[in-house]
Design a protein around this motif. Structure first.
Motif, PDB file in Angstrom:
ATOM      1  N   ALA A 469       0.829  -1.204   0.000  1.00  0.00           N
ATOM      2  CA  ALA A 469       0.000   0.000   0.000  1.00  0.00           C
ATOM      3  C   ALA A 469       0.866   1.258   0.000  1.00  0.00           C
ATOM      4  O   ALA A 469       0.488   2.285  -0.568  1.00  0.00           O
ATOM      5  CB  ALA A 469      -0.924  -0.018   1.217  1.00  0.00           C
ATOM      6  N   ALA A 470       2.038   1.168   0.637  1.00  0.00           N
ATOM      7  CA  ALA A 470       2.913   2.334   0.705  1.00  0.00           C
ATOM      8  C   ALA A 470       3.836   2.419  -0.502  1.00  0.00           C
ATOM      9  O   ALA A 470       4.741   3.256  -0.554  1.00  0.00           O
ATOM     10  CB  ALA A 470       3.738   2.282   1.997  1.00  0.00           C
ATOM     11  N   GLY A 471       3.621   1.512  -1.443  1.00  0.00           N
ATOM     12  CA  GLY A 471       4.428   1.540  -2.652  1.00  0.00           C
ATOM     13  C   GLY A 471       5.836   1.004  -2.468  1.00  0.00           C
ATOM     14  O   GLY A 471       6.750   1.342  -3.218  1.00  0.00           O
ATOM     15  N   LYS A 472       5.995   0.146  -1.457  1.00  0.00           N
ATOM     16  CA  LYS A 472       7.319  -0.458  -1.230  1.00  0.00           C
ATOM     17  C   LYS A 472       7.279  -1.909  -1.666  1.00  0.00           C
ATOM     18  O   LYS A 472       6.208  -2.504  -1.757  1.00  0.00           O
ATOM     19  CB  LYS A 472       7.642  -0.437   0.262  1.00  0.00           C
ATOM     20  CG  LYS A 472       7.864   0.928   0.870  1.00  0.00           C
ATOM     21  CD  LYS A 472       8.127   0.727   2.347  1.00  0.00           C
ATOM     22  CE  LYS A 472       8.517   1.994   3.063  1.00  0.00           C
ATOM     23  NZ  LYS A 472       8.782   1.722   4.478  1.00  0.00           N
ATOM     24  N   PRO A 473       8.436  -2.508  -1.932  1.00  0.00           N
ATOM     25  CA  PRO A 473       8.426  -3.948  -2.207  1.00  0.00           C
ATOM     26  C   PRO A 473       7.890  -4.702  -0.983  1.00  0.00           C
ATOM     27  O   PRO A 473       8.140  -4.292   0.144  1.00  0.00           O
ATOM     28  CB  PRO A 473       9.899  -4.293  -2.465  1.00  0.00           C
ATOM     29  CG  PRO A 473      10.683  -3.137  -1.964  1.00  0.00           C
ATOM     30  CD  PRO A 473       9.785  -1.940  -1.985  1.00  0.00           C
ATOM     31  N   GLU A 474       7.148  -5.801  -1.212  1.00  0.00           N
ATOM     32  CA  GLU A 474       6.503  -6.446  -0.070  1.00  0.00           C
ATOM     33  C   GLU A 474       7.515  -7.044   0.888  1.00  0.00           C
ATOM     34  O   GLU A 474       7.233  -7.236   2.067  1.00  0.00           O
ATOM     35  CB  GLU A 474       5.502  -7.508  -0.543  1.00  0.00           C
ATOM     36  CG  GLU A 474       6.122  -8.650  -1.328  1.00  0.00           C
ATOM     37  CD  GLU A 474       5.077  -9.685  -1.734  1.00  0.00           C
ATOM     38  OE1 GLU A 474       4.077  -9.825  -1.014  1.00  0.00           O
ATOM     39  OE2 GLU A 474       5.277 -10.362  -2.753  1.00  0.00           O
ATOM     40  N   LYS A 475       8.697  -7.334   0.378  1.00  0.00           N
ATOM     41  CA  LYS A 475       9.727  -7.900   1.245  1.00  0.00           C
ATOM     42  C   LYS A 475      10.587  -6.767   1.809  1.00  0.00           C
ATOM     43  O   LYS A 475      11.160  -5.996   1.045  1.00  0.00           O
ATOM     44  CB  LYS A 475      10.601  -8.866   0.436  1.00  0.00           C
ATOM     45  CG  LYS A 475      11.441  -9.778   1.280  1.00  0.00           C
ATOM     46  CD  LYS A 475      12.087 -10.879   0.420  1.00  0.00           C
ATOM     47  CE  LYS A 475      12.569 -12.016   1.278  1.00  0.00           C
ATOM     48  NZ  LYS A 475      13.145 -13.099   0.473  1.00  0.00           N
TER      49      LYS A 475
END
Lengths: 723, 121
Positions: A469-475
């Motif tokens: 949601a924050a536009g970061k990679p999920e890992k």
């Protein structure tokens, strides 16, 4: 001959700990679908070595766990079992159990045997449920025998009749019986009754007797091993009731046998289980019968030369004809690449070198007062001495240095377990694992660093959904980085998580009635996290905190290691926690300052700058002492002569020197008479030689033989704040 | 002249125990940390007896025994395998490699001494 086995325990403990660590690392790095055979072998070898050592030195609980573990690993490396993720989990848990048992043996505590039993069951289940058509006892493949041996159930008759010391023996027996019970089905025929010995009742008092029958898949050697610590020679009889009384089977069970003709000889000590064997004839007087050897558990494959003097000469002959003339040298040059030395020896050496450094400084100081002509002559030699002393000191200190990978290596496991628990995805990166620091620091670093890593995962890294949601990679990524910076070791824990919410910390601090203001700098706000009882869990997330708080982390790093800790954070982008540690606890780079004829040492790492103030820069705040005005900043002024109650030689700051130091995120200006010079000083504990003094962290001996006190910056800063 | 025993084991604790036991009984002991090291030590200094672990990094015990047997000076020197394995596989492999005999781990110092005395006195 009796050998005190306990003298080898320490080496075994270290060795086993290394194997456990290696095993864990390899397990964590395994590619489940296509494991590297070399790694599987190495994991097997680690389990195998622990088993061998623990059985030899009488740590039966460890031997039992590793035995099952080893058999499984053996089948995996031989391709009989398919590796699965679940297995790695259980192997890792087995490693934890072994670690726990090892620590219990080492520190005299109690191991969690309930846990051990559970893991043994889980391991056994893996062995049976996964037995995909490869019969354990097939013996057809390349599989070595333990698995095969382990599955042939035999009945053993055990008779144990201790000679003396029965109260202690009796106490040991409960554990022992329990251990026997773990091997298989145990029936107790006699439970420690007094054995009739043909003498009077009194004489019979000391005699006890136990008799058991045990149906087990384990070998006689394992039963023996259980009795190993309790039974002396001759007190224990074990006889196997083998189905069909097949010689070969018996041999296998007792772990011995012959491949060639063995001269028949009457068994002279048939009951003794010897645990070794020869494959060939053993000429008289050394020759043994097959049956005896069967009891011995050893064997020979070929003809053994009797150890008679003539043969000795023959055996020794090659010695003399050996091509090596410089045997000793050849051997010396091939000596092991490393040796184990006790830490005390190294510390003693470091201490001696420390004394040498002081002596050298004394010589240099004395020489400087001599006639310049003599100094000229001495100069070269003194310079050389100084150079050599420094080299020697560095080499000796380096003995205690260990790469930080010793600490870093445990975190892949911590991260793996915690990710599973928190439902997060985190990649752990380590940088600069080769960075070396003092062994003492390595040990002390482990707990606080673990706490920081856990914090990063728990409170820093967000859940995959939030990250997306924050536009970061999920890992998420947590980076551990170690490096040298000047005379310091810098260790950073960096995460790309949510960062620290400044407003929430301030809010929380206000709730707790702490003196805060909205205009505080970020650094000052973050430092609030280190206040006792200020749980980061309350601040950053709602996940409950666990274990020690950040205040303890800070205390460990600052008081325990003479280090510093700082926090940087950007909301939404992550946090960076930086730990700065001295290279070693034994030597310190310091500035020596004079106050009323006394010498004090200020650790260089704390010094920001030194200045001679103008009279108007020092202002008095009514009732609160003096402050220094420097570049628009007001810094509390601390006069050392006031702190240590000595009559001042210089009482006006503009006549002396102000040393600006920074500790705990705060600056103070230390007012001293003069700066004397920069030295490397050997730290002597004041606490162990005298007592703890507030504001002083230790003492050192200067070149002129005088004792100088080393200032404790953190406590001086807090002293000044409370004053 | 004291007889020389080469003990080859990757476990430092076992090696120390073997070395201490044998030294206490008057033997001279040379230690090696794996098969490759054992081979090298045996070449560097002729020994009267070799005690070798089976499972070791770099070179295992069986390979080392084969290599040793290929050397003229080690054709007949007794070699005992110290092993946790007691099955037929170990025995046939050991015999084929040219080992003289075996001793099952765990063993106690007395047992070790007993066996060593049988072999080299």
């Amino acid at each position: 001959m009796t050998v005190d086995m306990s003298q080898f325990y320490q080496v075994f403990f270290e060795e086993a700990a290394e194997h456990l660590a290696a095993m864990e690392n390899l397990l964590l790095g395994l590619d489940i679908d296509a494991p590297d055979p070399e790694n599987l072998n190495a994991i097997f070898r680690s389990a195998h070595s622990i088993k061998g050592g623990s059985a030899t030195f009488g740590f039966q609980n460890m031997a039992q766990v590793t035995h099952i573990l080893e058999s499984l690993l053996d089948r995996i490396r031989n391709g009989e079992l398919q590796l699965r993720a679940e297995m790695v989990d259980i192997f890792l848990k087995a490693g934890d159990v072994l670690q726990n048992q090892l620590e219990a043996h080492q520190n005299g505590g109690e191991a969690d045997e309930e846990n051990a039993r559970a893991i043994c069951e889980q391991l056994s289940r893996l062995a049976t449920s996964e037995n995909s058509g490869a019969p354990l006892a097939s013996g057809a493949g390349e599989a070595p025998a333990p698995a095969a041996d382990a599955h042939a159930v035999r009945t053993y008759h055990i008779r144990f009749e201790p000679d003396d010391g029965f109260p202690q023996r009796r106490a040991n027996m409960d554990n022992l019986i329990e251990e026997l019970g773990h091997l298989g089905r145990l029936s107790i025929l006699e439970d420690g009754r007094h054995a009739p010995d043909g003498f009077s009742e009194e004489a019979a008092e000391g005699k006890l007797l136990w008799r058991f029958t045990l149906e087990t898949a384990s070998g006689e050697a394992e039963i023996n091993a259980i009795f190993d610590f309790v039974a002396k020679a001759g007190e224990l009889e074990i006889s196997a009731e083998a189905p069909g009384s097949n010689k070969a089977e018996e041999e296998e069970e007792t772990a011995y046998g012959f491949f060639t003709d063995i001269p028949e000889q009457a068994p002279d000590q048939p009951e003794e289980d010897q645990g070794y064997g020869f494959f060939t004839d053993l000429p008289s007087p050394a020759e043994k019968t097959a049956s005896e050897e069967a009891e011995q558990g050893y064997g020979f494959f070929e003809e053994i030369q009797p150890p008679a003097p003539t043969v000795t000469a023959k055996a020794a002959a090659p010695l003399r004809t050996a091509p090596q003339s410089g045997e000793k040298n050849a051997l010396a040059s091939q000596s092991e690449s490393s040796i184990r030395v006790s830490v005390e020896k190294v510390d003693h050496l470091i201490n001696l070198v420390g004394e040498l450094v002081i002596t050298q400084a004394m010589l240099a100081q004395t020489a400087s007062k001599l006639d310049p002509e003599i100094v000229e002559i001495l100069g070269n030699a003194l310079g050389q001495l100084e150079h050599n002393t420094r080299d020697l000191q560095e080499s000796v200190m380096s003995i205690r240095m260990m790469p930080i990978s010793f600490v870093f290596s445990r975190y892949p496991r911590v991260v793996r377990d915690l990710c599973a628990k928190l439902g997060k995805q985190v990649e752990l990166k380590t940088v600069g694992e080769g960075t070396e620091l003092d062994k003492g620091l390595i040990e002390k670093l482990s707990d606080p660093l673990t706490h920081l890593v856990r914090n990063s995962l728990d409170h820093g890294i967000e859940t995959p959904e939030k990250r997306i949601a924050a536009g970061k990679p999920e890992k998420g990524t947590v980076t551990l980085r170690a490096s040298h910076q000047g005379g310091n070791i810098v260790i950073e824990v960096i995460d790309d998580g949510a960062g620290i919410n400044r407003d929430r910390i301030l809010e929380k601090a206000k709730e707790r009635g702490m003196a805060v203001s909205d205009s505080m700098s970020d650094q000052d706000v973050y430092q609030l996290i280190f206040a006792p009882g200020f749980s980061t869990a309350d601040v950053v997330t709602d996940v409950s905190g666990r274990g020690v708080g950040m205040d303890v982390v800070k205390k460990n790093i600052v008081n325990g290691m003479g280090g510093r800790i700082e926090i940087d954070s950007t909301l939404g982008q992550g946090s960076r926690i930086t730990i700065r540690l001295p290279l070693t606890l034994a030597i310190l780079d310091g500035m020596s300052v004079g106050v009323s004829g006394e010498n004090y040492i200020i650790p260089l790492t704390y010094i920001v700058e030194s200045l001679k103030p103008k009279e108007e820069d020092v202002k008095t705040v009514s009732g609160q002492g003096r402050v220094l005005h420097v570049r628009g900043e007001y810094i509390p002024l601390v006069a050392l002569y006031e702190i240590f109650n000595i009559s001042p030689k210089v009482s006006k700051p503009h006549e002396g020197i102000l040393v600006l130091v920074e500790a705990e995120g705060k600056k103070i200006a230390l007012f001293v008479d003069e700066l004397l010079g920069q030295h490397q000083v050997v730290i002597k504990s004041l606490e162990s030689n005298f007592r703890k003094v507030p504001g002083i962290s230790g003492a050192t001996i200067m070149g002129d033989g005088k004792v100088a006190l080393i200032l404790d910056m953190s406590s001086l800063v807090s002293l000044s704040r409370n004053a | 002249m004291a007889k020389i025993v080469l003990t080859v084991d990757d476990s430092a604790s076992i090696r120390q125990m073997v070395a201490f036991t044998l030294k206490s009984a008057g033997y001279e002991v040379v230690e090696a940390v794996d098969g490759a090291d054992g081979l090298q030590k045996a070449k560097a200094k002729a020994v009267n007896l070799i005690l070798s672990d089976q499972n070791m990094p770099k070179m295992d015990g069986i390979t080392m025994i084969k290599e040793l047997r290929a050397l003229p000076q080690y054709k007949t020197v007794p070699i005992l395998m110290l092993t946790t394995e007691s099955g037929e596989t170990m025995k046939s492999q050991g015999k084929a490699a040219g080992a003289t005999g075996w001793l099952v781990k765990p063993f106690d110092p007395q047992k070790l001494l007993e066996v060593v005395k049988k072999v080299i006195g």
